[in-house]
Motif scaffolding. Structure first.
Motif, short mmCIF file in Angstrom:
data_model
loop_
_atom_site.label_atom_id
_atom_site.label_comp_id
_atom_site.label_asym_id
_atom_site.label_seq_id
_atom_site.Cartn_x
_atom_site.Cartn_y
_atom_site.Cartn_z
N ARG A 668 0.99 -1.02 0.01
CA ARG A 668 0.09 0.09 -0.26
C ARG A 668 0.81 0.97 -0.21
NH1 ARG A 668 -3.07 1.38 4.71
NH2 ARG A 668 -4.05 2.58 3.92
N SER A 669 1.70 1.44 0.96
CA SER A 669 2.72 2.19 0.85
C SER A 669 3.71 2.99 -0.30
CB SER A 669 3.54 2.51 1.68
OG SER A 669 4.88 1.54 2.22
N ARG A 670 3.70 1.78 -1.24
CA ARG A 670 4.71 2.08 -1.89
C ARG A 670 5.10 2.51 -3.32
NH1 ARG A 670 9.98 1.57 0.12
NH2 ARG A 670 10.06 0.64 1.58
N ARG A 671 5.88 3.64 -3.74
CA ARG A 671 5.57 4.17 -5.44
C ARG A 671 4.37 3.32 -6.35
NH1 ARG A 671 10.03 5.59 -9.45
NH2 ARG A 671 9.24 5.36 -10.76
N ASN A 672 4.22 1.65 -6.88
CA ASN A 672 3.33 1.41 -7.22
C ASN A 672 2.97 0.18 -6.71
OD1 ASN A 672 5.79 2.21 -9.70
ND2 ASN A 672 3.76 2.09 -10.40
N TYR A 673 1.33 0.32 -6.63
CA TYR A 673 0.40 -0.64 -5.46
C TYR A 673 1.57 -2.11 -5.63
CZ TYR A 673 -3.18 -3.18 -3.36
OH TYR A 673 -4.17 -3.98 -2.84
N THR A 674 1.33 -2.51 -6.90
CA THR A 674 1.86 -3.79 -7.28
C THR A 674 3.18 -4.09 -7.63
OG1 THR A 674 1.58 -3.51 -9.77
CG2 THR A 674 -0.60 -4.52 -8.87
N ALA A 675 4.36 -4.49 -7.12
CA ALA A 675 5.54 -4.70 -7.17
C ALA A 675 6.40 -4.99 -8.79
CB ALA A 675 5.76 -6.24 -6.32
N LEU A 757 7.37 -14.42 -28.64
CA LEU A 757 6.78 -13.67 -27.94
C LEU A 757 7.97 -12.85 -26.77
CD1 LEU A 757 3.37 -14.76 -27.05
CD2 LEU A 757 3.86 -12.96 -28.59
N LEU A 758 8.27 -12.51 -26.79
CA LEU A 758 9.08 -11.76 -25.34
C LEU A 758 8.10 -10.92 -24.27
CD1 LEU A 758 11.01 -11.22 -28.16
CD2 LEU A 758 12.43 -9.28 -26.85
N LEU A 759 8.81 -11.68 -23.12
CA LEU A 759 7.76 -11.91 -21.78
C LEU A 759 8.78 -10.69 -20.99
CD1 LEU A 759 5.75 -14.48 -21.03
CD2 LEU A 759 5.32 -13.26 -22.02
N THR A 760 8.96 -9.38 -20.63
CA THR A 760 9.42 -8.89 -19.89
C THR A 760 9.18 -8.31 -18.23
OG1 THR A 760 10.94 -7.73 -21.69
CG2 THR A 760 10.99 -6.81 -19.91
N HIS A 761 9.73 -9.11 -17.36
CA HIS A 761 9.21 -8.31 -16.19
C HIS A 761 10.03 -7.21 -15.26
CE1 HIS A 761 9.20 -8.95 -11.73
NE2 HIS A 761 7.47 -9.31 -12.00
N THR A 762 9.60 -6.26 -14.81
CA THR A 762 9.76 -5.28 -14.70
C THR A 762 9.58 -5.48 -13.29
OG1 THR A 762 10.30 -4.44 -16.43
CG2 THR A 762 10.33 -2.93 -14.58
N HIS A 763 10.82 -4.19 -11.96
CA HIS A 763 10.23 -4.35 -11.05
C HIS A 763 9.91 -3.02 -11.00
CE1 HIS A 763 13.31 -7.54 -9.37
NE2 HIS A 763 12.53 -7.83 -8.80
N ASN A 764 8.84 -2.45 -9.93
CA ASN A 764 8.39 -1.71 -9.93
C ASN A 764 9.06 -1.07 -8.79
OD1 ASN A 764 5.96 -1.83 -11.85
ND2 ASN A 764 4.40 -2.68 -10.12
N PRO A 765 9.16 0.62 -8.88
CA PRO A 765 10.65 0.51 -7.83
C PRO A 765 10.00 0.15 -6.38
CG PRO A 765 9.57 2.55 -9.01
CD PRO A 765 8.84 1.64 -9.15
N ARG A 766 11.10 0.02 -5.89
CA ARG A 766 11.29 -1.04 -4.24
C ARG A 766 12.69 -0.81 -3.59
NH1 ARG A 766 6.28 -1.33 -5.47
NH2 ARG A 766 4.98 -2.77 -4.66
#
Length: 823
Positions: A668-675, A757-766
Motif C-alpha cells: 500500500r505505501s509504495r510508489r506502485n501498488y503492485t511489486a 513473444l517476449l515477456l519482460t518482467h520489471t520490478h516496480n520501484p522498491r
C-alpha cells in the motif's frame, strides 16, 4: 480438443535496458522556482494549515470552515504532500530524512506523503530561503538543489482528506461504527512494527479519552500490520473529532454497508413457487460466496450449499443478498428454471457469511471487525478446497482515498497467497446529480460514478453491469420508461472504469461485464423502479410464503454470472491455475465496451462479457495454446510461437490474441501498488539466436560511442516488431491483459519463418530488500491464432504439427550440444 501446450520459454541471462532520457535543467528558472516554493509555504502558513488543533466544545466535525479546526494536531504535526516533476532519487526517503520529515507513502502519480513537525517545517523554510538567495549556485547540489528543483508542489493532507465519503457523523446522543486507517509504516526502516504499534496506541488513547465520558465509545479491534495499521471502533462526536484531528490517521470510513435492492415477485404464472420435483444434485467446481447468509431453506439450494460458516458466529438477522448471489453463481441463468427450460446441474456452493442485516433492515452491513472476519472467511474457504470466490459487496461511494483500502489490499494479498480467482462487483449508484432518465448515460462518466472499493482490487477480476432483455409490461405502468433503451447497454446503476490509477498508467477495471438488469423511471413519481419483471435478473431468494424466485438488479448479480463461467472453465481444465483461468476467461471475452457516448473515455468493462464456450476447445480454424510457469523477476523470457506457414500465406483476415495473467505482491505505501509488471512484445522474421542477441544486455549509447569495438544493436523496424493493441504502456497497471495483432487482410508475410513473444518482467520501484524477497513471478499465458477469412483451414492441426517440429528441433540442438561437450 484440448488446448495445445507452448514450449518452455527461454530465459535470458541479461536484459536489454531502454535508454533513460536525462534532464539537464536547461531553461529552468531557479529564481522563479525559489519564489514559488516560498510563496506556497507562506500561503499554507497564513491559511492556518500549520496552526495546532484547538479543542472546543462547539467544534462541529462536519464544518470544514470552522476556524477552530486546523490541520495540525495537538503535537503540531502536519502531513504534507510533495508533488514531483519526476520521482525523487532512491524513493525520496533519504531526502526527507535530511529534511527531518518521515516518509509515509508514495503514489505512482509522483506524490509523496510525509509527516512533518514544527521544527522540520521551520528548517525546510530556511532551506528554501537559502536556495532563494542564490539558487543557481546553491551549495549542495547533490542533496538540496536537485531535490528542490524537482518539487512541483506542496499541499497539506487535511482533516477533510481524512473524511471517507461514506462516513456519517453521529448526533450528540448517538454513536457510529468507524474504520480508522492509519498511515503505513512499512516504508520505514527496521523499526516499522514498533512504530505501527505506537501509532495505533496513540489513536486508541484518543478514543479511550472520549470513552471516559461516554461508555458507549469502545474499540473493537486493532491491526498492527506495518502496511495497514488500523483501528475499528464505535465513536461519538467527541471521539470522532479527536480521531479526525490526528495526523497519524490516513482515513476514517463508515462500516461497509450494502443497500439491498427490493425484490419483485411475479404472480402471473405462479412460477416463483415452483420447487424441484426431485433432489437437486450439484456437480463440478465449487464456488465460494462471501456475503450475507445463503438460505438453504430455498429448495433449489438444498443440497447445493455443501458447506457454510459464519464469521463471526451468531450474526443475527439476514438479508436476501447472499441467497441472490449464490443462486446465480450456482445456476447461471436462473430464469431457465422459471421458464421450464433444461438447465445444467448447479455448481456446489460454499457459503461464508460476513454480513448481517442492518438495524433498519434495508442493508447488509459488515460486522465490527470486518477485515479480520473477511480473512477468516477466505482461509476457511481455502480449507474447503475452494478456488473461485465471489465478493459481491462494495462501499456506497467511489474509491477516493490516498491509498488503497485495507479491504482491497487484503483481498489482493489473499488471492495471491491462497491461489484463488476472486470475482468482485464494480458497485452500484444509489443517487446521481443528473436526472436518472434524461441524464443517462452521461452521469455514468462522472467522477462520482467510478468503481467503489474493493472493486479496484488489482488481482481480482471486477464486473460491471449491462442490460439483458427488455420485455416488461408497459401497460402496467404507462408513465414509466426503461432508462436503458437497448439490450446490452450499460445498466443505469453500474459504476464504470477505469479505476483510480496510482501510477502513470491506466488501471483498466472493470475487466468484465454481465447482465445485472435495468430500471424503469416513472414520470409520475419522478422515481426509478428498481425491480421490474422483464427488466431485472431472475434469481433465488430466501423462501417466504412458498416463493423461491424473485427479480432484482445490481452489479452484485452480474459478478456471480462471471464466476459461474469461470467455474465451467475449471470443470473443463481442472488442473488450470487461477492465473490460467483468468487468462482464458479474458481471452473468451469481446473487446472494450465503451459507454453509449462517443465522447466518453469511461467504460462498463474493458474486455466485455466472457463467453467461455469460445475457449473450451481448440480446433478448426482456431488454435489455442497455453503455458503456465514461473519466470525470474527483472528478466526477459522468449516464447516461441508455432505459427504455421499456411497461416501466414495468402491474403486473409487473421488474428493473434495474447492473454496474460500474473499475481504480483502488493504494497500500500509504495510508489506502485503492485511489486512488478510483465510486458509483452511480438517479434517475427528472425531466428532465436538473433532475438537473443538483440534482447540481451547492450552497451550503453555513451559506451558504444566511446569504444568502436563495442557493438550496440538497434531495434528492428516495426515490420519485424508489430505493435499489439492496446499498447504495452497502457496495460502496465493490469495483472490481466489481452492484446492482439489483427489485420483484415495482409499484415502477415510468408518470409517470416520465426515468431516469438517476449515477456519482460520489471520490478516496480522498491527497495533492494523488497526485491530480494520477490525473486520470481508465477504467470499464465493463453494465445489464440484464428484465420477468420479461411474457416476451412485447420489451424489447430497445423499448429500442433509446428509444435512437434519445434520440439524435435530443440531435442536435436540439445543432442548436438551434449555431443560437443562430451567430445
Amino acid at each position: 480438443m484440448d488446448h495445445l501446450k507452448l514450449t518452455d520459454p527461454l530465459p535470458l541471462t541479461s536484459r536489454r535496458a531502454d535508454p533513460v532520457p536525462s534532464r539537464d535543467g536547461t531553461g529552468f528558472d531557479h529564481s522563479a522556482h525559489a519564489t514559488t516554493l516560498r510563496g506556497v509555504l507562506e500561503g499554507l502558513a497564513s491559511g492556518g494549515a500549520f496552526t495546532r488543533r484547538v479543542e472546543t466544545a462547539t467544534t462541529d466535525p462536519q464544518d470544514d470552515d470552522d476556524e477552530t479546526i486546523a490541520d495540525a494536531d495537538d503535537l503540531g504535526r502536519v502531513v504534507l504532500k510533495f508533488s514531483g516533476r519526476g520521482h525523487f532519487k532512491d524513493g525520496g526517503r533519504a531526502m526527507f530524512n535530511k529534511w527531518a520529515m518521515q516518509l509515509l507513502a508514495i503514489t505512482g502519480g509522483r506524490e509523496y506523503f510525509v509527516l512533518s513537525s514544527e521544527d522540520a517545517r521551520s528548517a525546510f523554510e530556511e532551506i528554501v530561503d537559502e536556495y532563494g538567495v542564490d539558487p543557481d549556485s546553491y551549495a549542495d547540489e547533490g542533496v538540496w538543489g536537485a531535490a528542490l528543483e524537482n518539487v512541483n508542489g506542496i499541499s497539506v493532507y487535511s482533516r477533510a482528506d481524512r473524511v471517507g465519503d461514506d462516513l456519517t457523523f453521529p448526533d450528540d446522543d448517538e454513536t457510529t461504527l468507524v474504520e480508522i486507517s492509519l498511515w503505513p509504516t512499512s516504508i520505514a526502516a527496521a523499526n516499522a512494527g514498533r512504530v505501527a504499534a505506537a501509532r495505533v496506541d496513540e489513536v486508541v488513547a484518543e478514543i479511550e479519552a472520549a470513552a471516559e465520558a461516554n461508555p458507549a465509545v469502545t474499540v473493537f479491534a486493532t491491526d498492527l500490520g506495518t502496511d495497514n495499521p488500523g483501528v475499528r471502533a464505535r465513536v461519538d462526536r467527541v471521539a470522532l473529532e479527536r480521531v479526525l484531528g490526528n495526523s497519524l490517521v490516513e482515513r476514517v470510513s463508515g462500516p461497509l454497508r450494502l443497500p439491498v435492492a427490493p425484490l419483485a415477485d411475479d404472480d402471473g404464472g405462479r412460477s416463483e413457487y415452483t420447487a424441484p420435483s426431485e433432489p437437486v444434485i450439484a456437480r463440478g467446481e465449487p464456488i465460494g460466496i462471501i456475503d450475507d447468509l445463503v438460505s438453504e431453506a430455498n429448495p433449489w439450494l438444498d443440497g447445493v450449499v455443501i458447506a457454510s460458516a459464519s464469521f463471526p458466529q451468531n450474526l443475527g438477522h439476514f438479508t436476501a443478498h447472499g441467497t441472490q448471489v449464490a443462486g446465480i453463481a450456482a445456476y447461471g441463468d436462473v430464469g431457465a428454471i422459471m421458464r421450464g427450460e433444461a438447465f445444467d446441474a448447479p455448481h456446489p456452493i460454499v457459503a461464508a457469511r460476513v454480513l448481517r442485516a442492518s438495524d433498519d433492515g434495508i442493508a447488509a452491513q459488515a460486522a465490527e471487525s470486518f477485515p479480520e472476519y473477511l480473512e477468516q472467511a477466505f482461509r476457511w474457504l481455502h480449507d474447503q478446497h475452494v478456488r473461485i470466490v465471489v465478493c459481491s459487496f462494495n462501499r456506497t461511494a467511489p474509491e477516493s482515498g490516498a491509498l488503497p483500502s485495507e479491504t482491497t489490499a487484503l483481498i489482493d494479498r489473499l488471492a495471491r497467497e491462497l491461489g484463488m480467482v476472486v470475482v468482485g462487483s464494480a458497485g452500484n449508484l444509489s443517487a446521481v446529480e443528473a436526472h436518472w432518465l434524461d441524464g443517462y448515460p452521461g452521469y455514468l462518466a462522472a467522477a462520482d460514478s467510478r468503481i467503489a472499493e474493493p472493486g479496484n482490487a488489482a488481482l481480482a477480476v471486477t464486473v460491471g453491469s449491462v442490460v439483458g432483455e427488455i420485455a416488461y409490461d408497459s401497460n402496467a405502468t404507462p408513465t414509466a420508461f426503461p432508462i436503458t433503451k437497448t439490450a446490452g447497454g450499460a445498466s443505469p446503476f453500474t459504476r464504470t472504469g477505469p479505476a483510480v490509477a496510482r501510477n502513470d498508467h491506466p488501471h483498466h477495471k472493470p475487466e468484465f461485464q454481465a447482465v445485472g438488469g435495468n430500471w424503469l423511471f416513472d414520470r409520475a413519481t419522478e422515481q426509478p423502479e428498481t425491480a421490474v419483471p422483464g427488466l431485472s435478473v431472475v434469481t433465488l431468494r430466501p423462501s417466504t410464503g412458498g416463493r423461491h424466485f424473485a427479480y432484482a438488479t445490481g452489479t452484485s448479480l452480474a459478478a456471480p454470472f462471471v464466476a459461474h463461467e469461470i467455474a465451467r472453465l475449471a470443470d473443463r481444465y481442472p488442473q488450470a491455475t487461477p492465473n490460467l483461468l483468468r487468462a482464458l476467461t479474458a481471452l473468451s471475452a469481446g473487446t472494450t465496451d465503451k459507454l453509449p457516448n462517443p465522447h466518453s473515455t469511461r467504460y462498463v468493462s474493458f474486455y466485455g462479457a466472457p463467453q467461455v464456450d469460445r475457449v473450451m476447445e481448440s480446433g478448426g480454424n482456431t488454435a489455442i495454446m497455453t503455458y503456465e510457469g514461473v519466470l525470474a523477476t527483472n528478466s526477459v523470457n522468449i516464447v516461441a510461437l508455432p505459427v504455421p506457414d499456411e497461416f501466414a500465406a495468402d491474403a486473409s483476415a487473421r488474428r493473434l490474441r495474447v492473454a496474460l495473467a500474473y499475481d504480483p505482491p502488493v504494497h500500500r505505501s509504495r510508489r506502485n501498488y503492485t511489486a512488478g509488471h510483465i510486458d509483452i512484445d511480438f517479434v517475427r522474421g528472425h531466428s532465436l539466436e538473433e532475438v537473443v542477441a538483440m534482447y540481451e544486455r547492450q552497451p550503453s549509447m555513451k559506451a558504444a560511442e566511446a569504444d568502436p569495438t563495442l557493438v550496440r544493436l538497434e531495434l528492428w523496424p516495426k515490420k519485424e516488431r508489430p505493435d499489439l493493441t492496446p499498447g504495452k504502456q497502457q496495460m502496465q497497471s493490469n495483472t490481466l491483459t489481452v492484446r492482439e495483432y489483427f489485420r483484415p487482410e495482409g499484415g502477415w508475410y510468408e518470409e517470416h519463418e520465426h515468431y516469438f513473444l517476449l515477456l519482460t518482467h520489471t520490478h516496480n520501484p522498491r527497495t533492494q530488500e523488497q526485491r530480494s524477497k520477490y525473486p520470481s513471478q508465477a504467470f499464465a499465458l493463453a494465445v489464440e491464432l484464428t484465420d477468420l477469412g479461411r474457416p476451412d483451414l485447420d489451424v489447430h492441426a497445423l499448429t500442433a504439427a509446428k509444435l512437434r517440429d519445434q520440439a524435435q528441433q530443440s531435442a536435436d540442438s540439445t543432442a548436438r550440444a551434449t555431443g560437443r561437450s562430451r567430445g
